[in-house]
Design an enzyme around this catalytic site. Structure first.
Site, PDB file in Angstrom:
ATOM      1  N   LYS A   1      17.511 148.356  57.998  1.00  0.00           N
ATOM      2  CA  LYS A   1      16.878 146.880  57.512  1.00  0.00           C
ATOM      3  C   LYS A   1      15.968 146.390  57.045  1.00  0.00           C
ATOM      4  CE  LYS A   1      16.799 143.661  60.520  1.00  0.00           C
ATOM      5  NZ  LYS A   1      16.075 142.200  60.285  1.00  0.00           N
TER       6      LYS A   1
ATOM      7  N   ALA B   1      14.271 143.202  55.592  1.00  0.00           N
ATOM      8  CA  ALA B   1      14.153 141.748  56.003  1.00  0.00           C
ATOM      9  C   ALA B   1      15.328 140.673  55.787  1.00  0.00           C
ATOM     10  CB  ALA B   1      12.621 140.922  55.673  1.00  0.00           C
ATOM     11  N   SER B   2      15.250 140.280  57.216  1.00  0.00           N
ATOM     12  CA  SER B   2      16.849 138.812  56.417  1.00  0.00           C
ATOM     13  C   SER B   2      16.077 138.235  55.656  1.00  0.00           C
ATOM     14  CB  SER B   2      16.988 137.944  57.051  1.00  0.00           C
ATOM     15  OG  SER B   2      17.262 138.692  59.033  1.00  0.00           O
TER      16      SER B   2
ATOM     17  N   GLU C   1       3.867 151.066  61.228  1.00  0.00           N
ATOM     18  CA  GLU C   1       2.222 150.635  59.871  1.00  0.00           C
ATOM     19  C   GLU C   1       2.409 149.302  60.531  1.00  0.00           C
ATOM     20  OE1 GLU C   1       1.033 148.191  58.440  1.00  0.00           O
ATOM     21  OE2 GLU C   1       2.606 149.020  56.124  1.00  0.00           O
TER      22      GLU C   1
ATOM     23  N   CYS D   1      -0.473 143.454  54.656  1.00  0.00           N
ATOM     24  CA  CYS D   1      -1.318 144.261  55.742  1.00  0.00           C
ATOM     25  C   CYS D   1      -3.086 144.871  55.105  1.00  0.00           C
ATOM     26  CB  CYS D   1      -0.764 145.098  56.349  1.00  0.00           C
ATOM     27  SG  CYS D   1      -0.088 146.417  55.976  1.00  0.00           S
TER      28      CYS D   1
ATOM     29  N   GLU E   1      -4.119 138.598  62.425  1.00  0.00           N
ATOM     30  CA  GLU E   1      -3.925 138.289  60.898  1.00  0.00           C
ATOM     31  C   GLU E   1      -2.959 137.067  60.848  1.00  0.00           C
ATOM     32  OE1 GLU E   1      -1.905 141.625  58.589  1.00  0.00           O
ATOM     33  OE2 GLU E   1      -0.801 140.375  60.695  1.00  0.00           O
TER      34      GLU E   1
END
Length: 466
Positions: free
Chosen positions: A156, A158-159, A230, A264, A361
């Site tokens: 699945k 990211a869109s 993660e 990240c 972040e």
């Protein structure tokens, strides 16, 4: 209900293509296909799986430029970085093709009473929920070890990166993996919990936000399913007086703008000792100001657009709030006017405690600067965050190096080098950066049944038949 999944070029804001999400019937068919494929996949040999994985690497290498263009057009990654990402995926495929059998070999356990050992066996279909920022690498660092272990994957993605997701599914099929071993699901986030609950899903891995990780972990925990998470990071970059300042500053800029700052493990908080802080700040700001922002298809571009309008809006709000709370803006601090989702290279200092730049972040080309009096203060400040993914220290002092390695709260500790992921090192964090590990020998063992085996000899039966 079907809905459109849009692919939008973030450099222009223009719609590239729309895809219809998979229906309930299509999802059901893919789940059953995954189970059918697993029955065959788990009985295949390491040699058979390695042959297909090496072929996947060869396709990545041969088609690196075409795949990179898809990535750049869909999420804005500068084209040179996109090519490097595809090449890194090939490296991971080669690595696990060569080492999976060694990492999962049966281990003998010394015992005088029995023949004891440990076997590592695949779990089944693993659901991977992946982000847009490294649309190929994030998937391959899960898929290469998981498939080599004998599992099958359901992605699945990211869109906003459906073209990347479908390209990866097609690549594994062309590499020779059986139908159903790796499948892409075009679905919305609201359909994930139902998938996790399905009895055919054995485990879940997610790379994404803290909020998404919490929701996935909660659902998986309710259904007693293994997860690897993660999540975010606010990585410190510490520079001490004994460091090679030229190398430290050059690396600091690269570490902050990797993937246009949308990583990240990009360095985000820069902690410089007071003795060298003025020079570090001046030269760092100068280098950030000289970076080329623009068309990600131009090989000379260093910073492309942010991936979506929403990412841009969130970053802008974080900067504005941090500034309102008292931070000084040394460079940038605003979006670029015109089409696309561009944000200027930005440097902040005098960061107030409790502000977004201190606690959250920042996903974009934004650096925060602090001054410290020594390594102890640097480590305390570095650890003063909810995140614990990566950290790096620049020093030539042995005591500082050992103290940093021992005391820093992070899953990755790098000295005199930029924090980066690589196939041979375990990757992951602590605190709100998640749990579990990807990559290395530890990553391939996350989604296996660690089965203890004990065999005792009983001797021949005393009964005889005449």
């Amino acid at each position: 209900m079907k809905r459109a999944i849009a692919s939008v070029n973030p450099a222009t804001g223009q719609l590239l293509q729309e895809f219809q999400s998979h229906s309930a019937q299509e999802i059901e068919a893919k789940l059953q296909r995954a189970m059918d494929a697993f029955r065959e996949q788990r009985r295949s040999t390491f040699e058979q799986r390695a042959a297909a994985m090496r072929r996947a690497a060869e396709i990545l290498e041969a088609e690196r430029n075409t795949l990179a263009i898809t990535m750049t057009q869909e999420m804005g990654k500068p084209i040179r970085a996109a090519v490097q990402e595809v090449e890194k995926c090939a490296l991971a495929c080669h690595y696990y093709a060569a080492n999976a059998a060694l990492f999962l070999a049966e281990e003998a356990v010394p015992s005088q009473a029995a023949r004891n050992s440990v076997r590592f066996q695949p779990l089944g279909p693993v659901l991977a929920i992946m982000p847009w920022n490294f649309p190929f690498w994030q998937v391959f660092r899960f898929a290469a070890p998981a498939l080599m272990a004998g599992n099958v994957g359901l992605l699945k993605h990211a869109s906003n990166v459906p073209q990347c997701a479908l390209a990866i599914e097609d690549l594994f099929r062309r590499a020779g993996f059986s139908e159903g071993v790796f499948q892409t699901l075009l679905i919305g986030a609201d359909q994930v919990s139902g998938l996790i609950a399905d009895w055919r899903i054995s485990a879940v891995t997610l790379t994404g936000s803290v909020g998404a990780g919490s929701r996935v972990a909660g659902t998986a925990g309710k259904h007693i399913k293994k997860t690897v998470l993660e999540l975010g990071g606010s990585d410190p970059f510490i520079v001490m007086p004994s460091a090679n300042l030229d190398q430290a500053i050059a690396t600091a800029v690269r570490a902050r703008i990797v993937n246009s700052g949308q990583s990240c493990i990009a360095a985000k908080r820069f902690l410089a000792h007071r003795r060298i802080a003025d020079e570090f700040e001046r030269r760092f700001v100068e280098r950030m100001a000289s970076l080329k922002v623009g068309d990600p298809m131009d090989a000379t571009t260093e910073i492309g657009p942010l991936a979506t309008a929403n990412v841009l809006e969130i970053l802008e709000a974080q900067i504005n709030q941090t500034r309102q709370l008292g931070a000084r803006v040394l460079l940038g601090g605003a979006r670029l006017e015109g089409p696309g989702y561009f944000f200027t290279p930005t440097v902040l200092t005098d960061i107030p405690r409790g502000s977004p730049a201190h606690q959250e972040e920042l996903f974009g080309p934004v650096a925060s600067l602090w001054r410290v009096d020594g390594i102890e203060e640097a480590i305390r400040l570095a650890n003063d965050t909810n995140f614990g993914l990566g950290a790096c220290l620049w020093t030539n002092d042995d005591r500082e190096r050992e103290l940093f390695i021992e005391e820093i709260q992070a899953g990755l500790a790098f000295v005199n080098g930029m924090v980066a992921s690589s196939p041979e090192l375990p990757f992951g964090g602590i605190k709100q950066s998640g749990y579990g590990r990807e990559l290395g020998s530890y990553g391939i063992r996350e989604f296996v049944n660690i089965k203890a085996v004990s065999i005792r000899e009983t001797g021949e039966s005393g009964a005889k038949t005449k």
